[in-house]
Design a protein around this motif. Structure first.
Motif, short mmCIF file in Angstrom:
data_model
loop_
_atom_site.label_atom_id
_atom_site.label_comp_id
_atom_site.label_asym_id
_atom_site.label_seq_id
_atom_site.Cartn_x
_atom_site.Cartn_y
_atom_site.Cartn_z
N VAL A 1 7.99 17.98 14.65
CA VAL A 1 7.87 19.30 15.29
C VAL A 1 7.42 19.14 16.74
CG1 VAL A 1 6.61 21.49 15.28
CG2 VAL A 1 7.45 20.51 13.14
N GLY A 2 6.41 18.27 16.96
CA GLY A 2 5.91 18.05 18.31
C GLY A 2 6.97 17.48 19.23
N PHE B 1 10.23 17.86 18.93
CA PHE B 1 11.21 18.92 19.20
C PHE B 1 10.69 19.90 20.25
CE2 PHE B 1 12.98 23.14 18.22
CZ PHE B 1 14.33 22.86 18.40
N VAL B 2 9.45 20.34 20.08
CA VAL B 2 8.86 21.27 21.04
C VAL B 2 8.75 20.61 22.42
CG1 VAL B 2 6.79 22.60 21.62
CG2 VAL B 2 7.61 22.53 19.26
N LEU B 3 8.42 19.32 22.43
CA LEU B 3 8.31 18.59 23.69
C LEU B 3 9.65 18.52 24.41
CD1 LEU B 3 6.24 16.92 25.39
CD2 LEU B 3 7.05 14.91 24.16
N ALA B 4 10.73 18.27 23.66
CA ALA B 4 12.06 18.20 24.28
C ALA B 4 12.48 19.55 24.85
CB ALA B 4 13.08 17.71 23.24
N ILE B 5 12.32 20.62 24.05
CA ILE B 5 12.66 21.96 24.53
C ILE B 5 11.77 22.33 25.72
CG2 ILE B 5 12.76 24.41 23.94
CD1 ILE B 5 14.94 22.74 22.65
N GLY B 6 10.49 21.98 25.63
CA GLY B 6 9.56 22.27 26.71
C GLY B 6 9.91 21.55 28.00
N HIS C 1 0.85 -1.20 0.00
CA HIS C 1 0.00 0.00 0.00
C HIS C 1 0.88 1.25 0.00
CE1 HIS C 1 -2.95 2.98 0.84
NE2 HIS C 1 -2.55 3.20 2.09
N ILE C 2 0.73 2.06 -1.02
CA ILE C 2 1.45 3.32 -1.11
C ILE C 2 0.56 4.39 -0.48
CG2 ILE C 2 2.63 4.95 -2.61
CD1 ILE C 2 3.78 2.10 -2.62
N ILE C 3 0.98 4.91 0.67
CA ILE C 3 0.13 5.86 1.38
C ILE C 3 0.11 7.21 0.67
CG2 ILE C 3 0.52 4.73 3.59
CD1 ILE C 3 2.46 6.96 4.30
N ASP C 4 -0.97 7.95 0.88
CA ASP C 4 -1.09 9.29 0.32
C ASP C 4 -0.15 10.25 1.06
OD1 ASP C 4 -3.08 8.43 -1.41
OD2 ASP C 4 -4.65 8.74 0.10
N PRO C 5 0.20 11.39 0.44
CA PRO C 5 1.02 12.39 1.16
C PRO C 5 0.39 12.73 2.50
CG PRO C 5 0.82 12.98 -1.15
CD PRO C 5 -0.09 11.80 -0.94
N SER C 6 1.21 12.71 3.56
CA SER C 6 0.68 12.86 4.92
C SER C 6 1.47 13.93 5.69
CB SER C 6 0.77 11.53 5.68
OG SER C 6 0.46 11.69 7.04
N PRO C 7 0.78 14.74 6.48
CA PRO C 7 1.47 15.76 7.28
C PRO C 7 2.00 15.22 8.60
CG PRO C 7 -0.87 15.96 7.63
CD PRO C 7 -0.69 14.86 6.62
N GLY D 1 3.91 21.11 23.39
CA GLY D 1 4.52 19.93 22.78
C GLY D 1 3.69 18.68 22.99
N VAL D 2 3.17 18.50 24.21
CA VAL D 2 2.32 17.35 24.49
C VAL D 2 1.08 17.38 23.62
CG1 VAL D 2 0.84 16.28 26.25
CG2 VAL D 2 3.14 17.04 26.85
N ALA D 3 0.47 18.57 23.46
CA ALA D 3 -0.74 18.70 22.65
C ALA D 3 -0.47 18.35 21.19
CB ALA D 3 -1.28 20.13 22.76
N ILE D 4 0.68 18.81 20.66
CA ILE D 4 1.01 18.51 19.26
C ILE D 4 1.22 17.01 19.08
CG2 ILE D 4 2.72 18.84 17.43
CD1 ILE D 4 3.24 21.63 18.55
N VAL D 5 1.94 16.38 20.01
CA VAL D 5 2.20 14.94 19.90
C VAL D 5 0.90 14.15 19.99
CG1 VAL D 5 3.28 12.97 21.06
CG2 VAL D 5 4.57 15.08 20.74
N LEU D 6 0.02 14.51 20.93
CA LEU D 6 -1.26 13.81 21.07
C LEU D 6 -2.13 13.97 19.82
CD1 LEU D 6 -2.20 14.56 24.79
CD2 LEU D 6 -1.32 12.43 23.84
N TYR D 7 -2.13 15.18 19.27
CA TYR D 7 -2.92 15.42 18.05
C TYR D 7 -2.37 14.60 16.89
CZ TYR D 7 -5.02 17.81 14.08
OH TYR D 7 -5.69 18.09 12.92
#
Length: 292
Positions: free
Chosen positions: A25-26, A28-33, A12-18, A62-68
C-alpha cells in the motif's frame, strides 16, 4: 509440554504479519504521490476517479507509510533473531536476500551508466534522434563548463575510501569483541557519510549546469544523484547499526545486520569509483572547467 515446542528443524515459519500488505500500500501511494507532486510542481493536474490528487501531501503520506513499514518489519526481524529463530539456514538465506538486493541495485546503476555512455560515445546520433543539435556533435556538449574532477569530486572520493576503511575497521573490531573499536569505527563512518552528502550538496548548488539545460546535465545529475541517495540510505543504515551497537545487540557470532550494512556501504564505494573515473574524469577530458 516443553518437548512439544522444541524446534526440530533449521527453518523459521514467521507469524502472520501485516507488513507485506502495508508495504505494498505504501509503495502504491508513494508512486501515485510522486506523479501528483510532479504535476503539482509543473502546474498540471492528476485526476483519478473524479478526484484531483494534485498535491505534495500524497507523496509525504506514502513516504510515512513506507518508513513505518520498514521500522516495524525490521524491528520484528531483530526480535526474531533475539528469540533464536535465525538459525544457520535462516541466516544464510538472509545473506542470499541481501546479495540479490545489491544485484538489483547494480542493474539500476547500469541503466544510468548506459544512458550516459550512449549520449557521450555517440553524441551525433543522440542529436539526430532528438532532432536537435543539443550536443553539437561533441561531448561534453558545446557551451557546457564541467566541474573540476580534481577538486570536490576527488575530495569526495577520498572521503568514501576512508569511510570504507573505517567500516572495515569496525567489522574487524566486532569480530574480535572490541566494542570500543566497533563504536569508534561506526561513528567515523557515519560522520564521513554525512560529510560526503554535504560536499555533494554544495557541488550541486554551485554546478555551472542544470538538470534541464542539456543531456549532459540530465545524465550527470541522474547518475550522481542516484548514488547520492544511496549514500544517504547507507548512512542511515550504519547510524541504526551504531545505535544497536551502543545497546549491545551485536556479538562476534551474530551480527548480520551490521554485515549487511557494511556490504551495502562497500557497494556504494565501488559505484562511486566508476562514477568518478567515467563521469567526472573521462567525460570531462579537454572540456572547459568552470571557475569556482
Amino acid at each position: 509440554m516443553a518437548d512439544t515446542h522444541q524446534k526440530n528443524h533449521d527453518y523459521h515459519i514467521i507469524d502472520p504479519s501485516p507488513w507485506p500488505f502495508l508495504g505494498s500500500v505504501g509503495a502504491f501511494v508513494l508512486a501515485i504521490g510522486g506523479i501528483a507532486y510532479m504535476r503539482y510542481h509543473s502546474g498540471g493536474e492528476l485526476v483519478l476517479f473524479n478526484a484531483n490528487l494534485t498535491s505534495p501531501w500524497i507523496l509525504l503520506i506514502g513516504v510515512a507509510i513506507v518508513l513505518y513499514t520498514m521500522y516495524g518489519w525490521w524491528s520484528d526481524t531483530i526480535k526474531e533473531s533475539k528469540e533464536g529463530h535465525h538459525t544457520r539456514v535462516v541466516s544464510l538465506h538472509l545473506r542470499y536476500g541481501m546479495i540479490m538486493f545489491i544485484a538489483s541495485e547494480v542493474m539500476f546503476f547500469v541503466a544510468w551508466f548506459w544512458a550516459f555512455f550512449d549520449a557521450s560515445l555517440f553524441p551525433g546520433e543522440a542529436a539526430q534522434v532528438a532532432r536537435t543539435a543539443f550536443t553539437g556533435g561533441v561531448w561534453p556538449p558545446k557551451g557546457i563548463e564541467v566541474l573540476d574532477p580534481l577538486h570536490l569530486p576527488l575530495y569526495n572520493t577520498v572521503i568514501l575510501l576512508l569511510s570504507g576503511t573505517t567500516v572495515t575497521w569496525a567489522h574487524h573490531a566486532l569480530i574480535h569483541s572490541d566494542r570500543k573499536g566497533l563504536i569508534t569505527g561506526l561513528t567515523l563512518t557515519v560522520l564521513l557519510g554525512l560529510l560526503f552528502s554535504s560536499v555533494q550538496a554544495y557541488e550541486y548548488i554551485h554546478a555551472p549546469f542544470a538538470f534541464k539545460d542539456s543531456i549532459y546535465g540530465a545524465t550527470f545529475f541522474m547518475a550522481t544523484g542516484f548514488h547520492g541517495f544511496h549514500v544517504i540510505v547507507g548512512t542511515i543504515f550504519l547510524a541504526v547499526c551504531l545505535l544497536r551497537s551502543l545497546r549491545g545487540d551485536f556479538t562476534p557470532s551474530k551480527h548480520f545486520g551490521f554485515e549487511a550494512a557494511a556490504w551495502y556501504w562497500h557497494f556504494v564505494d565501488v559505484v562511486w569509483l566508476f562514477l568518478f573515473f567515467s563521469i567526472y574524469v573521462w567525460a570531462s577530458w579537454g572540456a572547459p572547467i568552470a571557475v569556482e
